[in-house]
Scaffold this active site. Structure first.
Site, short mmCIF file in Angstrom:
data_model
loop_
_atom_site.label_atom_id
_atom_site.label_comp_id
_atom_site.label_asym_id
_atom_site.label_seq_id
_atom_site.Cartn_x
_atom_site.Cartn_y
_atom_site.Cartn_z
CG HIS A 187 -0.20 0.01 2.53
ND1 HIS A 187 -0.05 -1.11 3.32
CD2 HIS A 187 0.46 1.00 3.17
CE1 HIS A 187 0.65 -0.81 4.39
NE2 HIS A 187 0.98 0.47 4.32
C1 T46 Z 1 2.54 0.62 7.05
C2 T46 Z 1 3.40 -0.58 7.25
C3 T46 Z 1 4.86 -0.26 7.37
C4 T46 Z 1 -4.63 -0.67 13.30
O1 T46 Z 1 -5.76 -0.91 13.70
N1 T46 Z 1 -3.88 0.32 13.87
C5 T46 Z 1 -2.63 0.63 13.46
O2 T46 Z 1 -1.98 1.55 14.01
C6 T46 Z 1 -2.08 -0.11 12.35
C7 T46 Z 1 -0.68 0.21 11.84
C8 T46 Z 1 -2.83 -1.10 11.78
N2 T46 Z 1 -4.08 -1.37 12.25
C9 T46 Z 1 -4.85 -2.49 11.66
C10 T46 Z 1 -5.21 -2.32 10.20
C11 T46 Z 1 -5.33 -3.76 9.73
O3 T46 Z 1 -6.60 -4.24 10.04
O4 T46 Z 1 -4.03 -3.67 11.71
C12 T46 Z 1 -4.31 -4.50 10.60
C13 T46 Z 1 -3.03 -4.87 9.87
O5 T46 Z 1 -2.56 -3.70 9.16
P1 T46 Z 1 -1.88 -3.81 7.72
O6 T46 Z 1 -2.41 -4.94 6.97
O7 T46 Z 1 -1.97 -2.44 7.09
O8 T46 Z 1 -0.37 -4.13 8.13
P2 T46 Z 1 0.94 -3.97 7.24
O9 T46 Z 1 2.02 -4.66 7.96
O10 T46 Z 1 0.68 -4.38 5.83
O11 T46 Z 1 1.20 -2.39 7.22
C14 T46 Z 1 1.61 -1.73 8.40
C15 T46 Z 1 0.83 -0.42 8.56
O12 T46 Z 1 -0.57 -0.69 8.58
C16 T46 Z 1 1.11 0.54 7.45
O13 T46 Z 1 0.62 1.84 7.75
O14 T46 Z 1 2.96 1.58 6.43
O15 T46 Z 1 3.00 -1.42 8.33
#
Ligand code: T46
Length: 142
Positions: A52
């Site tokens: 993303h």
């Molecule tokens: C990024 C990279 C480096 C929350 O509820 N609160 C939070 O502060 C974060 C970061 C995530 N979430 C929830 C959103 C999703 O339902 O946690 C779940 C997993 O998030 P995501 O699939 O976006 O995780 P990554 O590892 O792909 O991305 C994360 C961060 O979300 C993103 O901002 O830049 O790490």
């Protein structure tokens, strides 16, 4: 793409001493204020996360233990960075598509972010990301 890798300031002695302390400060070592810290762990080797870009969020990523490859893509150019030292940090600025690859068992990814969590700030579709670039949403010169 300009070099976004930072060397984290570190104080300490060699491994036979009492260890190391690394730190960075908002607006001094990273070019934004920090409102949120999160970390990602217990990730199996070979896992890919990220996929993303953010509309406005600015972040700094570091890996206090392990090896994580981060691939940044500004729509024109891709660059890969290996976070394999607690003294390395990577700036991931707004408008940059990022993928993270877990390379070593037990690797931990820490993130300091400029704002609170907001799902509306995410662009999770690559074609949509390219559309934002084409429309000059970020006006990135680099
Ligand atoms: C990024 C990279 C480096 C929350 O509820 N609160 C939070 O502060 C974060 C970061 C995530 N979430 C929830 C959103 C999703 O339902 O946690 C779940 C997993 O998030 P995501 O699939 O976006 O995780 P990554 O590892 O792909 O991305 C994360 C961060 O979300 C993103 O901002 O830049 O790490």
């Amino acid at each position: 793409m300009k070099d976004l890798l930072l060397k984290i300031k570190t104080i300490g002695q060699d491994p036979t001493g009492s260890g190391y302390l690394s730190f960075f400060e908002a607006y001094k070592d990273v070019p934004f204020g920090i409102k949120r810290i999160y970390y990602i762990y217990h990730v199996p080797v070979g896992t890919k996360r990220g996929m993303h870009a953010h509309k406005t969020l600015q972040q700094v990523l570091w890996c206090p233990y392990g090896e994580i490859e981060v691939v940044l893509d500004n729509g024109k150019e891709k660059k890969s960075y290996l976070l394999d030292s607690p003294e390395k940090a990577l700036l991931v600025l707004k408008g940059v598509w990022h993928d993270m690859y877990w390379k070593k068992e037990g690797s931990v990814l820490c993130v300091a972010a400029s704002d609170y969590y907001d799902e509306n700030d995410y662009i999770r579709d690559y074609d949509e990301f390219l559309k934002y670039i084409k429309e000059g949403f970020w006006n990135n010169e680099d």
